[in-house]
Enzyme design. Structure first.
Site, PDB file in Angstrom:
ATOM      1  N   HIS A  98      44.363  37.817  31.999  1.00 18.26           N
ATOM      2  CA  HIS A  98      43.847  39.138  31.641  1.00 18.26           C
ATOM      3  C   HIS A  98      43.250  39.065  30.237  1.00 18.26           C
ATOM      4  O   HIS A  98      43.642  38.215  29.439  1.00 18.26           O
ATOM      5  CB  HIS A  98      44.992  40.155  31.675  1.00 18.26           C
ATOM      6  N   THR A 157      43.741  40.461  27.604  1.00 21.20           N
ATOM      7  CA  THR A 157      44.674  40.581  26.477  1.00 21.20           C
ATOM      8  C   THR A 157      45.507  39.310  26.265  1.00 21.20           C
ATOM      9  O   THR A 157      46.298  39.251  25.329  1.00 21.20           O
ATOM     10  CB  THR A 157      45.652  41.750  26.712  1.00 21.20           C
ATOM     11  N   LYS A 158      45.347  38.308  27.113  1.00 20.51           N
ATOM     12  CA  LYS A 158      46.134  37.077  26.964  1.00 20.51           C
ATOM     13  C   LYS A 158      45.360  36.045  26.127  1.00 20.51           C
ATOM     14  O   LYS A 158      44.172  36.211  25.877  1.00 20.51           O
ATOM     15  CB  LYS A 158      46.464  36.507  28.357  1.00 20.51           C
ATOM     16  N   ASN A 159      46.016  34.967  25.740  1.00 19.79           N
ATOM     17  CA  ASN A 159      45.373  33.955  24.881  1.00 19.79           C
ATOM     18  C   ASN A 159      44.120  33.391  25.521  1.00 19.79           C
ATOM     19  O   ASN A 159      43.089  33.239  24.888  1.00 19.79           O
ATOM     20  CB  ASN A 159      46.331  32.790  24.608  1.00 19.79           C
TER      21      ASN A 159
END
Ligand SMILES: *Cc1c(COP(=O)(O)O)cnc(C)c1O
Length: 401
Positions: free
Chosen positions: A202, A204-206
């Protein structure tokens, strides 16, 4: 308390009027997008194969297999999809129980609820904010079938203990490694320690694909079925490899493949994954060092990472003394154009959690963390100047407290 709020509100109003609107909002998250992203996406179109399992999906799967050193890694359309696959593969019967923390995203529980199972919540540890392994055995019943450790903020759960408990009671271990790309426990990649692992890409992940995820396993039986579950319950993947001469519906399943356009974007991000990780670690460390002073004054608490766990710099959070102070802190940062959100509403207190799940033990740590944690901006493109502004604002807020 009230005095404090009034004083604080006055300050907001003063600042609000004074504030120069030229100040740039510092967002909580900004997705990575490079020239390569455009190039690879265009190339995906040029392949004239934009559905699932095209050139870029294969490149991503191979990359992740190498990165994780695991036998099977299958790109899916979300972390949620990976969890749903794991839940299907766990062969759960209605009423079977699955142990997990309540301080997590709803998909951790939802995936199992969809299979008719009952998530059973266990409190978290005050240091890592991960499931408290010492409380798992008390939650096990004859109906328990799996443990789902969630590696919060990319910091590993106490996996040796969890695996020992699972072995003793014959339970599956399904890792929610949604936040755990490039994170390790005693040097072993998270997501590969249990029977199945679920990652999220997603935005918002790294490592991100907008929406995306990955299912991994080292178990060859699960791997064979996973391929089928991911392809609507068909053996189409075998057909494409020429192992069967026609494909058909052979098992439960759904459509979990992402389009190859999504995979092309993901691969462009994987291309610079080392740079992303190095930059995120630098930002994380700057926050960590800067806030040592506030921790010494016992105003806030910084993250705690046990020696056997690595830090993938997924998240930088601060713990406030109480809910009221956190509310003021978030509002103060917002007034100064910095987005610093809190995190989960614990699932045991959410309407669907109360309806579909069981909470046999006290959830004191979970409730406390839910009220006191806030997250600071941390993303690849965050500049040093922006980060310094965030840090300075935090110090301003805490100056006279
Ligand atoms: C992000 C996340 C998920 C869900 O991943 P999606 O890709 O958004 O579906 C699940 N569990 C945890 C712990 C997460 O952080």
């Amino acid at each position: 308390m009230l005095q404090k709020v009034i004083k604080c509100n006055k300050k907001y109003i003063k600042n609000y009027i004074k504030k120069k609107r030229t100040v740039k909002l510092i967002k909580f998250n900004v997705p990575v997008f490079t020239e390569k992203s455009k190039e690879y996406v265009a190339d995906a179109f040029a392949q004239k194969h934009v559905s699932g399992d095209g050139k870029y999906t294969k490149l991503c799967n191979d990359f992740m297999r190498r990165k994780l050193g695991c036998d099977e890694a299958l790109l899916v359309h979300s972390g949620t999809a990976a969890l749903e696959m794991a839940a299907i593969l766990a062969n759960l019967q209605a009423g079977d129980e699955v142990i997990m923390p309540s301080y997590t995203f709803c998909s951790t529980a939802n995936a199992f609820v969809l299979q008719g199972a009952v998530p059973v919540f266990v409190d978290i540890r005050a240091d890592t904010l991960n499931i408290d392994e010492s409380k798992i055995e008390a939650a096990i019943t004859p109906k328990t079938k799996a443990i789902v450790p969630v590696h919060y903020a990319g910091v590993a759960c106490e996996m040796d203990t969890i695996k020992t408990i699972a072995k003793k009671h014959n339970l599956l271990v399904i890792e929610d490694a949604a936040q755990a790309y490039d994170a390790y426990y005693k040097g072993i990649p998270l997501g590969t320690l249990g029977d199945m692992g679920c990652f999220s890409f997603h935005e918002t992940k790294n490592i991100m694909a907008g929406e995306g995820g990955l299912f991994v396993t080292n178990n060859s039986k699960l791997a064979e079925r996973a391929e089928i579950v991911r392809e609507k319950g068909t053996n189409r993947s075998k057909f494409f490899r020429g192992q069967v001469d026609k494909y058909t519906w052979v098992d439960k399943g759904s459509s979990y493949l992402p389009s190859d356009i999504v995979a092309a974007y993901l691969f462009s991000v994987l291309d610079i994954s080392d740079e992303i990780q190095a930059k995120r670690r630098l930002i994380w460390q700057r926050y960590y060092d800067a806030f040592a002073a506030l921790e010494q004054q016992e105003k806030i608490r910084r993250p705690i990472i046990p020696a056997e766990c690595s830090n993938n710099a997924h998240m930088f959070y601060l713990l406030c003394p109480d809910l009221a102070t956190r509310t003021e802190f978030i509002a103060y940062l917002k007034e100064h154009d910095v987005a610093a959100p809190f995190h989960y509403i614990p699932l045991h207190s959410a309407p669907a959690g109360r309806k579909f799940c069981r909470t046999p033990q006290t959830m004191n740590v979970t409730d406390k963390i839910a009220d006191t944690l806030l997250r600071l901006p941390l993303y690849y493109d965050l500049t040093q100047a922006e980060q310094e502004r965030v840090i300075e604002l935090c110090f301003d807020f805490w100056k006279n407290r």
